[in-house]
Design a protein around this motif. Structure first.
Motif, PDB file in Angstrom:
ATOM      1  N   THR A  27      68.358 149.416  96.452  1.00 52.54           N
ATOM      2  CA  THR A  27      68.319 151.032  96.677  1.00 52.54           C
ATOM      3  C   THR A  27      68.025 151.468  98.320  1.00 52.54           C
ATOM      4  OG1 THR A  27      65.946 151.212  96.167  1.00 52.54           O
ATOM      5  CG2 THR A  27      67.734 151.555  94.547  1.00 52.54           C
ATOM      6  N   ASP A  28      67.623 150.417  98.908  1.00 52.65           N
ATOM      7  CA  ASP A  28      67.289 150.637 100.255  1.00 52.65           C
ATOM      8  C   ASP A  28      68.443 149.933 101.168  1.00 52.65           C
ATOM      9  OD1 ASP A  28      64.738 151.783  99.942  1.00 52.65           O
ATOM     10  OD2 ASP A  28      63.803 149.835  99.762  1.00 52.65           O
ATOM     11  N   HIS A  29      69.321 149.769 100.605  1.00 52.31           N
ATOM     12  CA  HIS A  29      70.560 149.144 101.318  1.00 52.31           C
ATOM     13  C   HIS A  29      70.079 147.835 102.145  1.00 52.31           C
ATOM     14  CE1 HIS A  29      72.655 152.759 100.382  1.00 52.31           C
ATOM     15  NE2 HIS A  29      71.668 153.570 100.907  1.00 52.31           N
ATOM     16  N   VAL A  30      69.143 146.919 101.430  1.00 54.60           N
ATOM     17  CA  VAL A  30      69.042 145.720 101.961  1.00 54.60           C
ATOM     18  C   VAL A  30      69.612 144.707 101.162  1.00 54.60           C
ATOM     19  CG1 VAL A  30      67.235 143.923 102.324  1.00 54.60           C
ATOM     20  CG2 VAL A  30      66.773 146.339 102.656  1.00 54.60           C
ATOM     21  N   THR A  31      70.370 143.800 101.702  1.00 55.46           N
ATOM     22  CA  THR A  31      71.156 142.698 101.220  1.00 55.46           C
ATOM     23  C   THR A  31      70.196 141.560 100.520  1.00 55.46           C
ATOM     24  OG1 THR A  31      73.000 142.894 102.338  1.00 55.46           O
ATOM     25  CG2 THR A  31      72.598 140.978 100.936  1.00 55.46           C
ATOM     26  N   ARG A  32      69.963 141.374  99.059  1.00 57.45           N
ATOM     27  CA  ARG A  32      69.236 140.486  98.520  1.00 57.45           C
ATOM     28  C   ARG A  32      70.140 139.408  97.800  1.00 57.45           C
ATOM     29  NH1 ARG A  32      64.121 141.677  99.365  1.00 57.45           N
ATOM     30  NH2 ARG A  32      63.482 143.853  99.961  1.00 57.45           N
ATOM     31  N   ILE A  33      69.262 138.293  97.646  1.00 57.62           N
ATOM     32  CA  ILE A  33      69.796 137.175  96.919  1.00 57.62           C
ATOM     33  C   ILE A  33      69.144 136.501  96.080  1.00 57.62           C
ATOM     34  CG2 ILE A  33      71.055 134.808  97.537  1.00 57.62           C
ATOM     35  CD1 ILE A  33      71.336 135.863 100.365  1.00 57.62           C
ATOM     36  N   GLN A  34      69.648 136.260  94.798  1.00 55.85           N
ATOM     37  CA  GLN A  34      68.839 135.566  93.750  1.00 55.85           C
ATOM     38  C   GLN A  34      69.515 134.250  93.555  1.00 55.85           C
ATOM     39  OE1 GLN A  34      68.577 138.230  90.489  1.00 55.85           O
ATOM     40  NE2 GLN A  34      66.843 139.187  91.283  1.00 55.85           N
ATOM     41  N   ILE A  35      68.690 133.325  93.620  1.00 57.20           N
ATOM     42  CA  ILE A  35      69.249 131.869  93.292  1.00 57.20           C
ATOM     43  C   ILE A  35      68.507 131.180  92.229  1.00 57.20           C
ATOM     44  CG2 ILE A  35      69.349 129.430  94.333  1.00 57.20           C
ATOM     45  CD1 ILE A  35      71.080 131.630  95.729  1.00 57.20           C
ATOM     46  N   LEU A  36      69.460 130.341  91.254  1.00 50.88           N
ATOM     47  CA  LEU A  36      68.900 129.683  90.211  1.00 50.88           C
ATOM     48  C   LEU A  36      69.110 128.377  90.708  1.00 50.88           C
ATOM     49  CD1 LEU A  36      67.349 129.757  87.306  1.00 50.88           C
ATOM     50  CD2 LEU A  36      69.808 129.375  86.633  1.00 50.88           C
ATOM     51  N   SER A  37      68.408 127.440  90.756  1.00 49.20           N
ATOM     52  CA  SER A  37      68.622 125.808  91.316  1.00 49.20           C
ATOM     53  C   SER A  37      67.868 124.770  90.367  1.00 49.20           C
ATOM     54  CB  SER A  37      68.261 125.728  92.714  1.00 49.20           C
ATOM     55  OG  SER A  37      66.852 125.500  92.967  1.00 49.20           O
ATOM     56  N   ASP A  38      68.391 123.694  90.402  1.00 54.50           N
ATOM     57  CA  ASP A  38      67.662 122.712  89.927  1.00 54.50           C
ATOM     58  C   ASP A  38      66.411 122.223  90.647  1.00 54.50           C
ATOM     59  OD1 ASP A  38      68.396 120.886  91.970  1.00 54.50           O
ATOM     60  OD2 ASP A  38      70.044 120.077  90.879  1.00 54.50           O
ATOM     61  N   GLY A  39      65.726 121.393  90.381  1.00 49.87           N
ATOM     62  CA  GLY A  39      64.337 121.052  91.120  1.00 49.87           C
ATOM     63  C   GLY A  39      64.419 119.771  91.934  1.00 49.87           C
ATOM     64  N   THR A  40      65.507 119.505  92.365  1.00 51.47           N
ATOM     65  CA  THR A  40      65.695 118.395  93.533  1.00 51.47           C
ATOM     66  C   THR A  40      65.311 118.834  95.088  1.00 51.47           C
ATOM     67  OG1 THR A  40      68.184 118.934  93.878  1.00 51.47           O
ATOM     68  CG2 THR A  40      67.536 117.436  92.113  1.00 51.47           C
ATOM     69  N   LYS A  41      65.397 119.948  95.309  1.00 51.89           N
ATOM     70  CA  LYS A  41      65.057 120.307  96.600  1.00 51.89           C
ATOM     71  C   LYS A  41      63.822 121.377  96.820  1.00 51.89           C
ATOM     72  CE  LYS A  41      68.476 118.001  98.514  1.00 51.89           C
ATOM     73  NZ  LYS A  41      68.251 117.089  99.399  1.00 51.89           N
ATOM     74  N   PRO A  42      62.784 121.403  97.800  1.00 48.21           N
ATOM     75  CA  PRO A  42      61.814 122.357  97.811  1.00 48.21           C
ATOM     76  C   PRO A  42      62.597 123.797  98.063  1.00 48.21           C
ATOM     77  CG  PRO A  42      61.658 120.444  99.245  1.00 48.21           C
ATOM     78  CD  PRO A  42      62.939 120.406  98.763  1.00 48.21           C
ATOM     79  N   PRO A  43      61.926 124.637  97.584  1.00 46.21           N
ATOM     80  CA  PRO A  43      62.356 126.010  97.613  1.00 46.21           C
ATOM     81  C   PRO A  43      62.483 126.550  99.106  1.00 46.21           C
ATOM     82  CG  PRO A  43      60.621 126.239  95.872  1.00 46.21           C
ATOM     83  CD  PRO A  43      60.738 124.654  96.640  1.00 46.21           C
ATOM     84  N   ARG A  44      61.641 126.327  99.884  1.00 48.64           N
ATOM     85  CA  ARG A  44      61.793 126.586 101.354  1.00 48.64           C
ATOM     86  C   ARG A  44      63.093 126.006 101.905  1.00 48.64           C
ATOM     87  NH1 ARG A  44      55.551 126.739 104.141  1.00 48.64           N
ATOM     88  NH2 ARG A  44      54.679 127.586 102.454  1.00 48.64           N
ATOM     89  N   GLN A  45      63.366 124.803 101.514  1.00 44.26           N
ATOM     90  CA  GLN A  45      64.772 124.011 102.176  1.00 44.26           C
ATOM     91  C   GLN A  45      65.818 124.941 101.516  1.00 44.26           C
ATOM     92  OE1 GLN A  45      64.908 119.976 101.714  1.00 44.26           O
ATOM     93  NE2 GLN A  45      67.206 119.891 101.899  1.00 44.26           N
ATOM     94  N   ILE A  46      65.773 125.304 100.500  1.00 44.18           N
ATOM     95  CA  ILE A  46      66.804 126.105  99.709  1.00 44.18           C
ATOM     96  C   ILE A  46      67.178 127.265 100.347  1.00 44.18           C
ATOM     97  CG2 ILE A  46      67.755 127.158  97.525  1.00 44.18           C
ATOM     98  CD1 ILE A  46      66.017 124.866  96.107  1.00 44.18           C
ATOM     99  N   ILE A  47      65.952 128.074 100.561  1.00 44.72           N
ATOM    100  CA  ILE A  47      66.038 129.377 101.392  1.00 44.72           C
ATOM    101  C   ILE A  47      66.711 129.142 102.760  1.00 44.72           C
ATOM    102  CG2 ILE A  47      64.898 131.383 102.324  1.00 44.72           C
ATOM    103  CD1 ILE A  47      62.890 130.830  99.903  1.00 44.72           C
ATOM    104  N   ARG A  48      66.210 128.294 103.368  1.00 43.91           N
ATOM    105  CA  ARG A  48      66.729 128.046 104.874  1.00 43.91           C
ATOM    106  C   ARG A  48      68.169 127.591 104.881  1.00 43.91           C
ATOM    107  NH1 ARG A  48      61.769 125.325 105.581  1.00 43.91           N
ATOM    108  NH2 ARG A  48      62.578 123.574 105.422  1.00 43.91           N
ATOM    109  N   GLU A  49      68.531 126.757 103.846  1.00 41.92           N
ATOM    110  CA  GLU A  49      69.946 126.379 103.816  1.00 41.92           C
ATOM    111  C   GLU A  49      70.886 127.598 103.440  1.00 41.92           C
ATOM    112  OE1 GLU A  49      72.603 122.740 101.901  1.00 41.92           O
ATOM    113  OE2 GLU A  49      70.540 122.835 101.703  1.00 41.92           O
ATOM    114  N   VAL A  50      70.592 128.090 102.441  1.00 45.81           N
ATOM    115  CA  VAL A  50      71.370 129.500 101.870  1.00 45.81           C
ATOM    116  C   VAL A  50      71.409 130.360 103.155  1.00 45.81           C
ATOM    117  CG1 VAL A  50      71.490 131.590 100.596  1.00 45.81           C
ATOM    118  CG2 VAL A  50      70.811 129.191  99.639  1.00 45.81           C
ATOM    119  N   VAL A  51      70.489 130.780 103.718  1.00 44.80           N
ATOM    120  CA  VAL A  51      70.303 131.686 104.903  1.00 44.80           C
ATOM    121  C   VAL A  51      71.177 131.056 106.008  1.00 44.80           C
ATOM    122  CG1 VAL A  51      68.940 132.950 106.909  1.00 44.80           C
ATOM    123  CG2 VAL A  51      68.267 132.870 104.532  1.00 44.80           C
TER     124      VAL A  51
END
Length: 205
Positions: A27-51
């Motif tokens: 609602t604030d016009h901010v682009t948000r991303i929701q990810i569903l992944s397996d457990g092979t990679k740490p979440p921080r690594q996933i976020i950095r790679e996606v961004v």
């Protein structure tokens, strides 16, 4: 804009360990991303790679704070190791005080049973599961049910259960809604115990 977001979702899905993705504007016009992944990679690594990947495709205003990752443990992982608790059964009943649930967990040949009461079936079965887990842990300071929420991530229904441990740390576990809500809630509760924090927001980086 919707077509552009769908393109970004397809780009994200090129990452092999990501199962689903949702890109939207709040609602604030901010682009948000929701990810569903397996457990092979740490979440921080996933976020950095996606961004990093999205920025290379022109989505320059995306930030790590806007990315949420939910990791789902595979059935093989859940069944690995004799120390992990497994679902042995459950039952639901109605009393004058509300909904009463019983959850049975197994570890090897041993069975642990918990009972819980709540305003809804998911809440009652989550409380019962935590009680069964406490029996299995057999410790004086016990885990405490904190909350439950049903949400959608990348178009997939997910149940998230949070538990407070004796050190006042909040543990979170999740499960994809497949067969019954009771089975999913139990799996999500065990996920919090077996794998610690699985729901991870970029805001915590």
């Amino acid at each position: 804009m919707a077509e552009q977001f769908q393109t970004y979702e397809q780009v994200i899905l090129r990452i092999p360990y990501i199962k689903s993705a949702s890109v939207y504007q709040d609602t604030d016009h901010v682009t948000r991303i929701q990810i569903l992944s397996d457990g092979t990679k740490p979440p921080r690594q996933i976020i950095r790679e996606v961004v990093s990947l999205l920025r290379s495709y022109g989505l320059d205003d995306v930030s790590q704070d806007a990315v949420t990752v939910v990791q789902i443990q595979s059935e093989d992982e859940l069944q690995h190791g004799g120390s992990r608790l497994q679902i042995a059964g459950f039952s639901i009943g109605h009393t004058t005080l509300g909904i009463e649930a019983h959850c049975r967990l197994s570890r090897g040949e041993r069975i642990f049973e918990g009972r819980g009461q709540g305003a809804t079936i998911p809440m009652a079965i989550a409380i019962a599961t935590v009680e069964a887990v406490n029996q299995a842990l057999a410790q004086l300071e016990q885990l405490v049910f904190n909350g439950i929420e049903m949400t959608r991530v990348g178009g997939i229904d997910v149940v998230v259960v949070t538990i407070a441990d004796p050190g006042e740390e909040i543990l979170a576990g999740c499960g994809v809604l497949r067969d019954t809500i009771e089975d999913t809630v139990i799996r999500a509760t065990l996920d919090a115990v077996n794998r610690r924090i699985l729901l991870y927001s970029g805001q915590k980086v």
